[in-house]
Design a protein around this motif. Structure first.
Motif, PDB file in Angstrom:
ATOM      1  N   LYS A  29     -11.010   8.823   2.561  1.00  0.00           N
ATOM      2  CA  LYS A  29     -10.329   9.207   3.813  1.00  0.00           C
ATOM      3  C   LYS A  29     -10.827  10.556   4.318  1.00  0.00           C
ATOM      4  CE  LYS A  29      -7.875   5.523   3.572  1.00  0.00           C
ATOM      5  NZ  LYS A  29      -8.136   4.424   4.500  1.00  0.00           N
ATOM      6  N   SER A  33       0.810  -4.720   5.996  1.00  0.00           N
ATOM      7  CA  SER A  33       0.451  -4.918   4.578  1.00  0.00           C
ATOM      8  C   SER A  33       1.100  -3.848   3.684  1.00  0.00           C
ATOM      9  CB  SER A  33      -1.071  -4.861   4.398  1.00  0.00           C
ATOM     10  OG  SER A  33      -1.527  -3.523   4.549  1.00  0.00           O
ATOM     11  N   TRP A  34       1.849  -2.911   4.254  1.00  0.00           N
ATOM     12  CA  TRP A  34       2.376  -1.790   3.462  1.00  0.00           C
ATOM     13  C   TRP A  34       3.456  -2.206   2.466  1.00  0.00           C
ATOM     14  CZ3 TRP A  34       3.217   2.095   8.127  1.00  0.00           C
ATOM     15  CH2 TRP A  34       1.961   2.577   8.543  1.00  0.00           C
ATOM     16  N   SER A  86      -8.741   2.312  -1.337  1.00  0.00           N
ATOM     17  CA  SER A  86      -8.569   3.611  -0.677  1.00  0.00           C
ATOM     18  C   SER A  86      -8.432   4.713  -1.721  1.00  0.00           C
ATOM     19  CB  SER A  86      -7.311   3.590   0.176  1.00  0.00           C
ATOM     20  OG  SER A  86      -6.170   3.356  -0.646  1.00  0.00           O
ATOM     21  N   CYS A  96       0.846  -1.192   0.000  1.00  0.00           N
ATOM     22  CA  CYS A  96       0.000   0.000   0.000  1.00  0.00           C
ATOM     23  C   CYS A  96       0.881   1.241   0.000  1.00  0.00           C
ATOM     24  CB  CYS A  96      -0.925   0.018   1.215  1.00  0.00           C
ATOM     25  SG  CYS A  96      -2.040   1.442   1.150  1.00  0.00           S
ATOM     26  N   GLY A 121      -6.843  -4.921   1.078  1.00  0.00           N
ATOM     27  CA  GLY A 121      -5.383  -4.848   1.240  1.00  0.00           C
ATOM     28  C   GLY A 121      -4.991  -4.365   2.619  1.00  0.00           C
ATOM     29  N   GLY A 122      -3.847  -3.641   2.585  1.00  0.00           N
ATOM     30  CA  GLY A 122      -3.135  -3.075   1.450  1.00  0.00           C
ATOM     31  C   GLY A 122      -4.063  -2.322   0.511  1.00  0.00           C
ATOM     32  N   CYS A 137      -4.197   3.128  10.207  1.00  0.00           N
ATOM     33  CA  CYS A 137      -4.178   1.858   9.471  1.00  0.00           C
ATOM     34  C   CYS A 137      -4.099   0.660  10.424  1.00  0.00           C
ATOM     35  CB  CYS A 137      -2.992   1.825   8.521  1.00  0.00           C
ATOM     36  SG  CYS A 137      -2.919   0.282   7.596  1.00  0.00           S
ATOM     37  N   ALA A 154      -0.240   4.255   0.677  1.00  0.00           N
ATOM     38  CA  ALA A 154      -0.723   5.212   1.681  1.00  0.00           C
ATOM     39  C   ALA A 154      -0.118   4.879   3.049  1.00  0.00           C
ATOM     40  CB  ALA A 154      -2.244   5.179   1.740  1.00  0.00           C
ATOM     41  N   ARG A 155      -0.241   5.809   3.957  1.00  0.00           N
ATOM     42  CA  ARG A 155       0.224   5.601   5.338  1.00  0.00           C
ATOM     43  C   ARG A 155      -0.815   6.186   6.288  1.00  0.00           C
ATOM     44  NH1 ARG A 155       2.719   2.503   3.097  1.00  0.00           N
ATOM     45  NH2 ARG A 155       4.968   2.238   2.898  1.00  0.00           N
ATOM     46  N   CYS A 156      -2.007   5.654   6.246  1.00  0.00           N
ATOM     47  CA  CYS A 156      -3.107   6.232   7.024  1.00  0.00           C
ATOM     48  C   CYS A 156      -2.780   6.202   8.510  1.00  0.00           C
ATOM     49  CB  CYS A 156      -4.401   5.480   6.754  1.00  0.00           C
ATOM     50  SG  CYS A 156      -4.871   5.547   5.023  1.00  0.00           S
TER      51      CYS A 156
HETATM   52  S1  SF4 Z   1      -3.954  -0.393   4.024  1.00  0.00           S
HETATM   53 FE1  SF4 Z   1      -5.725   0.995   3.932  1.00  0.00          FE
HETATM   54  S2  SF4 Z   1      -5.777   2.017   5.914  1.00  0.00           S
HETATM   55 FE2  SF4 Z   1      -3.727   1.058   5.660  1.00  0.00          FE
HETATM   56  S3  SF4 Z   1      -2.438   2.681   4.826  1.00  0.00           S
HETATM   57 FE3  SF4 Z   1      -3.261   1.521   3.116  1.00  0.00          FE
HETATM   58  S4  SF4 Z   1      -5.113   2.621   2.535  1.00  0.00           S
HETATM   59 FE4  SF4 Z   1      -4.568   3.298   4.543  1.00  0.00          FE
END
Ligand code: SF4
Length: 235
Positions: free
Chosen positions: A128, A41-42, A105, A29, A76-77, A36, A31-33
């Motif tokens: 988001k 899973s990143w 996302s 992934c 995911g991810g 999360c 993103a870095r929510c």
């Molecule tokens: S897995 Fe989902 S919640 Fe986690 S960082 Fe990625 S988009 Fe954001």
């Protein structure tokens, strides 16, 4: 046939789309929510290798439970990061009569995204935030892919479940929900909007991975307040 990278499977999922679903959590992934729940899973090279055949085999085991609506949800991810593998696997599932949902996302878009959207049954769209600056603050990524992905969803007339995680002190105001309600008018076919109360289960995972957790002092979101906020949604 290209291979993918898998985080995990969940069988008999009941919340990630209609009916009973096999949920395939793909690895990686961008993103870095801040909230999360799956920081493991990143890493796009994490998880393990998986092929389409294995996913089809796992998904087929639950066919007797899918009924009219159930099937497979790719989550995911961020599943769109593995667009080519996702398309290949959704096509193989379709050949077995199994529908696919993409849980995204919308923080990533590439040359495979449009075909992936056109191949799926519907989209779970995790928005988001409707404000671009707040979106970036929460996800660590630009909101631009979301706007492009909404255009593609509309172009291919896919139904959508909109979701937003509601976090105390971040987006739990009536004003935010009214803005979200305006924002989602861009989406032509909405079947459902779900406001999901933030809960604190992730902080242990961050500790184990040696990552800092920005929300470590934030408590869980009050479910009653989320119910109240949901009353401002009228898509
Ligand atoms: S897995 Fe989902 S919640 Fe986690 S960082 Fe990625 S988009 Fe954001």
């Amino acid at each position: 046939m290209i291979k993918g990278r898998l985080h995990s499977f969940e069988t008999f999922g009941a919340v990630d789309g209609p009916g009973i679903r096999t949920v395939v959590f793909l690895q990686g992934c961008p993103a870095r929510c801040i909230y999360c729940h799956n920081p493991d899973s990143w890493n796009p090279n994490g998880g393990r290798e998986v092929d389409t055949e294995e996913i089809v085999k796992v998904a087929k085991r639950a066919i007797p439970y899918y009924g009219e609506e159930g099937g497979v949800t790719f989550s995911g991810g961020e599943p769109l990061v593995q667009g080519e593998f996702l398309i290949q696997t959704m096509r193989a599932l379709k050949a077995e009569g199994i529908n696919s949902i993409i849980d995204t996302s919308a923080t990533y878009i590439d040359e495979y995204t449009e075909t992936a959207i056109s191949e799926c049954q519907m989209i779970l769209l995790d928005i988001k935030h409707s404000d671009p600056n707040k979106f970036k603050d929460i996800a660590g990524k630009s909101q631009d892919p979301l706007l492009e992905i909404i255009d593609l969803i509309n172009k291919h007339r896919k139904p959508v479940w909109v979701r937003q995680v509601i976090v105390p002190g971040i987006n739990d105001t009536e004003e935010n929900i009214k803005e979200l309600n305006e924002f989602i008018k861009k989406i032509k076919r909405i079947d459902k909007v779900e406001l999901l109360p933030y809960h604190t289960m992730a902080s242990d995972k961050y500790e184990k991975l040696g990552l800092s957790y920005r929300l470590k002092d934030v408590g869980p979101m009050d479910k009653e307040k989320v119910k109240h906020l949901s009353s401002f949604i009228n898509y």
